[in-house]
Design a protein around this motif. Structure first.
Motif, PDB file in Angstrom:
ATOM      1  N   ASP A 144     129.487 -60.776  35.887  1.00 59.41           N
ATOM      2  CA  ASP A 144     130.533 -59.758  35.948  1.00 59.41           C
ATOM      3  C   ASP A 144     131.631 -59.988  34.914  1.00 59.41           C
ATOM      4  O   ASP A 144     132.086 -59.044  34.258  1.00 59.41           O
ATOM      5  N   ALA A 145     132.058 -61.225  34.712  1.00 53.20           N
ATOM      6  CA  ALA A 145     133.111 -61.503  33.728  1.00 53.20           C
ATOM      7  C   ALA A 145     132.598 -61.290  32.304  1.00 53.20           C
ATOM      8  O   ALA A 145     133.319 -60.766  31.457  1.00 53.20           O
ATOM      9  N   LEU A 146     131.361 -61.688  32.045  1.00 54.51           N
ATOM     10  CA  LEU A 146     130.782 -61.470  30.721  1.00 54.51           C
ATOM     11  C   LEU A 146     130.712 -59.977  30.417  1.00 54.51           C
ATOM     12  O   LEU A 146     131.122 -59.528  29.346  1.00 54.51           O
ATOM     13  N   LEU A 147     130.219 -59.204  31.372  1.00 50.71           N
ATOM     14  CA  LEU A 147     130.150 -57.752  31.181  1.00 50.71           C
ATOM     15  C   LEU A 147     131.539 -57.148  30.990  1.00 50.71           C
ATOM     16  O   LEU A 147     131.730 -56.286  30.132  1.00 50.71           O
ATOM     17  N   ALA A 148     132.503 -57.594  31.782  1.00 48.37           N
ATOM     18  CA  ALA A 148     133.865 -57.059  31.657  1.00 48.37           C
ATOM     19  C   ALA A 148     134.412 -57.322  30.256  1.00 48.37           C
ATOM     20  O   ALA A 148     134.962 -56.411  29.623  1.00 48.37           O
ATOM     21  N   PHE A 149     134.246 -58.534  29.757  1.00 45.35           N
ATOM     22  CA  PHE A 149     134.737 -58.849  28.417  1.00 45.35           C
ATOM     23  C   PHE A 149     134.026 -58.004  27.362  1.00 45.35           C
ATOM     24  O   PHE A 149     134.664 -57.443  26.469  1.00 45.35           O
ATOM     25  N   LEU A 150     132.716 -57.922  27.458  1.00 47.44           N
ATOM     26  CA  LEU A 150     131.954 -57.158  26.474  1.00 47.44           C
ATOM     27  C   LEU A 150     132.352 -55.688  26.470  1.00 47.44           C
ATOM     28  O   LEU A 150     132.521 -55.082  25.403  1.00 47.44           O
ATOM     29  N   TRP A 151     132.529 -55.086  27.651  1.00 44.69           N
ATOM     30  CA  TRP A 151     132.867 -53.666  27.697  1.00 44.69           C
ATOM     31  C   TRP A 151     134.294 -53.391  27.262  1.00 44.69           C
ATOM     32  O   TRP A 151     134.553 -52.401  26.580  1.00 44.69           O
ATOM     33  N   VAL A 152     135.249 -54.268  27.597  1.00 49.77           N
ATOM     34  CA  VAL A 152     136.606 -54.072  27.086  1.00 49.77           C
ATOM     35  C   VAL A 152     136.581 -54.182  25.568  1.00 49.77           C
ATOM     36  O   VAL A 152     137.166 -53.350  24.858  1.00 49.77           O
ATOM     37  N   SER A 153     135.881 -55.173  25.039  1.00 52.74           N
ATOM     38  CA  SER A 153     135.787 -55.341  23.588  1.00 52.74           C
ATOM     39  C   SER A 153     135.164 -54.117  22.935  1.00 52.74           C
ATOM     40  O   SER A 153     135.669 -53.603  21.930  1.00 52.74           O
ATOM     41  N   ARG A 154     134.081 -53.643  23.490  1.00 53.23           N
ATOM     42  CA  ARG A 154     133.371 -52.486  22.928  1.00 53.23           C
ATOM     43  C   ARG A 154     134.249 -51.237  22.921  1.00 53.23           C
ATOM     44  O   ARG A 154     134.391 -50.561  21.917  1.00 53.23           O
ATOM     45  N   LEU A 155     134.859 -50.937  24.058  1.00 56.57           N
ATOM     46  CA  LEU A 155     135.664 -49.718  24.165  1.00 56.57           C
ATOM     47  C   LEU A 155     136.966 -49.831  23.371  1.00 56.57           C
ATOM     48  O   LEU A 155     137.409 -48.849  22.767  1.00 56.57           O
ATOM     49  N   GLU A 168     126.005 -52.052  37.733  1.00 59.24           N
ATOM     50  CA  GLU A 168     125.186 -51.787  38.911  1.00 59.24           C
ATOM     51  C   GLU A 168     123.885 -52.587  38.879  1.00 59.24           C
ATOM     52  O   GLU A 168     123.385 -52.998  39.921  1.00 59.24           O
ATOM     53  N   ALA A 169     123.334 -52.838  37.692  1.00 57.25           N
ATOM     54  CA  ALA A 169     122.066 -53.562  37.579  1.00 57.25           C
ATOM     55  C   ALA A 169     122.226 -55.052  37.878  1.00 57.25           C
ATOM     56  O   ALA A 169     121.428 -55.629  38.609  1.00 57.25           O
ATOM     57  N   PHE A 170     123.265 -55.692  37.309  1.00 55.62           N
ATOM     58  CA  PHE A 170     123.377 -57.138  37.533  1.00 55.62           C
ATOM     59  C   PHE A 170     124.798 -57.683  37.469  1.00 55.62           C
ATOM     60  O   PHE A 170     125.002 -58.892  37.367  1.00 55.62           O
ATOM     61  N   GLY A 171     125.779 -56.810  37.598  1.00 53.47           N
ATOM     62  CA  GLY A 171     127.162 -57.262  37.521  1.00 53.47           C
ATOM     63  C   GLY A 171     127.961 -57.051  38.781  1.00 53.47           C
ATOM     64  O   GLY A 171     129.185 -57.144  38.766  1.00 53.47           O
ATOM     65  N   GLY A 172     127.311 -56.759  39.903  1.00 53.87           N
ATOM     66  CA  GLY A 172     128.033 -56.640  41.160  1.00 53.87           C
ATOM     67  C   GLY A 172     128.684 -55.292  41.413  1.00 53.87           C
ATOM     68  O   GLY A 172     129.560 -55.180  42.262  1.00 53.87           O
ATOM     69  N   GLY A 173     128.311 -54.261  40.664  1.00 59.83           N
ATOM     70  CA  GLY A 173     128.867 -52.928  40.883  1.00 59.83           C
ATOM     71  C   GLY A 173     130.342 -52.857  40.537  1.00 59.83           C
ATOM     72  O   GLY A 173     130.849 -53.628  39.726  1.00 59.83           O
ATOM     73  N   LYS A 174     131.056 -51.944  41.188  1.00 56.43           N
ATOM     74  CA  LYS A 174     132.485 -51.745  40.912  1.00 56.43           C
ATOM     75  C   LYS A 174     133.288 -52.992  41.272  1.00 56.43           C
ATOM     76  O   LYS A 174     134.222 -53.379  40.574  1.00 56.43           O
ATOM     77  N   ALA A 175     132.931 -53.649  42.365  1.00 56.18           N
ATOM     78  CA  ALA A 175     133.622 -54.893  42.754  1.00 56.18           C
ATOM     79  C   ALA A 175     133.422 -55.962  41.687  1.00 56.18           C
ATOM     80  O   ALA A 175     134.332 -56.752  41.404  1.00 56.18           O
ATOM     81  N   GLY A 176     132.245 -55.996  41.079  1.00 50.99           N
ATOM     82  CA  GLY A 176     131.985 -56.947  40.002  1.00 50.99           C
ATOM     83  C   GLY A 176     132.828 -56.660  38.776  1.00 50.99           C
ATOM     84  O   GLY A 176     133.305 -57.591  38.111  1.00 50.99           O
ATOM     85  N   LEU A 177     133.025 -55.386  38.464  1.00 46.78           N
ATOM     86  CA  LEU A 177     133.902 -55.028  37.352  1.00 46.78           C
ATOM     87  C   LEU A 177     135.306 -55.561  37.613  1.00 46.78           C
ATOM     88  O   LEU A 177     135.906 -56.213  36.760  1.00 46.78           O
ATOM     89  N   ASP A 178     135.826 -55.307  38.808  1.00 54.04           N
ATOM     90  CA  ASP A 178     137.179 -55.750  39.143  1.00 54.04           C
ATOM     91  C   ASP A 178     137.301 -57.275  39.106  1.00 54.04           C
ATOM     92  O   ASP A 178     138.250 -57.815  38.539  1.00 54.04           O
ATOM     93  N   SER A 179     136.332 -57.980  39.688  1.00 60.31           N
ATOM     94  CA  SER A 179     136.402 -59.442  39.677  1.00 60.31           C
ATOM     95  C   SER A 179     136.172 -59.999  38.274  1.00 60.31           C
ATOM     96  O   SER A 179     136.767 -61.018  37.893  1.00 60.31           O
ATOM     97  N   GLY A 180     135.333 -59.348  37.486  1.00 60.57           N
ATOM     98  CA  GLY A 180     135.105 -59.786  36.110  1.00 60.57           C
ATOM     99  C   GLY A 180     136.353 -59.647  35.256  1.00 60.57           C
ATOM    100  O   GLY A 180     136.685 -60.534  34.462  1.00 60.57           O
ATOM    101  N   LEU A 181     137.070 -58.544  35.416  1.00 56.47           N
ATOM    102  CA  LEU A 181     138.326 -58.366  34.683  1.00 56.47           C
ATOM    103  C   LEU A 181     139.342 -59.427  35.106  1.00 56.47           C
ATOM    104  O   LEU A 181     140.026 -60.014  34.259  1.00 56.47           O
ATOM    105  N   ALA A 182     139.415 -59.688  36.398  1.00 57.80           N
ATOM    106  CA  ALA A 182     140.350 -60.714  36.891  1.00 57.80           C
ATOM    107  C   ALA A 182     140.008 -62.091  36.313  1.00 57.80           C
ATOM    108  O   ALA A 182     140.905 -62.835  35.897  1.00 57.80           O
TER     109      ALA A 182
END
Length: 149
Positions: A32-43, A70-84
């Motif tokens: 989740d944190a890896l995805l959060a970083f990658l998507w913030v960087s991308r956008l 949704e596939a492997f990052g914990g859904g919306k909760a994973g996004l929130d925890s990844g950003l944190a």
């Protein structure tokens, strides 16, 4: 994406600092944190100007981001925890936008331009905010430090 044939020789790309691989990536415990970083960087890199950021809502609205969480990052909760987690590691920094019925954090890659933008945001409305609304930054919360988002 069954018909993927490889990356083009020349095309749009998202730059990830080499320091990320040695200083941040080894400290990530979950996707989740890896995805959060990658998507913030991308956008953020897809934007123009100094205020290059993304909120959780903007990330979640991106179909490929949503699918990856949704596939492997914990859904919306994973996004929130990844950003944190990215805030804890200081890989991302953030400010909270408040006003006109909005209360949300926007996230920036922790680089010199973003640090200047976040520092300057205390004195003016954030350039990340939609132009149709007025926002005020709360100086009670230090940039990048949110106990719960």
């Amino acid at each position: 994406m069954n018909d993927f044939t490889g990356f083009p020789g020349i095309g749009k790309a998202t730059a990830i600092p080499n320091l990320f691989f040695s200083a941040v990536l080894p400290r990530l415990e979950s996707p989740d944190a890896l995805l959060a970083f990658l998507w913030v960087s991308r956008l953020a890199q897809a934007q123009r100007g100094e205020a290059r950021c993304a909120s959780a809502a903007v990330i979640w609205a991106e179909p490929a981001a949503r699918a990856s969480f949704e596939a492997f990052g914990g859904g919306k909760a994973g996004l929130d925890s990844g950003l944190a987690r990215c805030l804890e590691l200081r890989a991302l920094i953030a400010i909270r936008l408040r006003g006109a019925g909005v209360d949300e954090a926007v996230y920036f890659p922790n680089d010199p331009v973003s640090r200047r933008t976040v520092t300057a945001s205390g004195a003016a409305n954030s350039a990340c905010a939609p132009k149709r609304q007025s926002f005020r930054w709360s100086s009670r919360t230090a940039p990048g430090h949110f106990p719960a988002l």
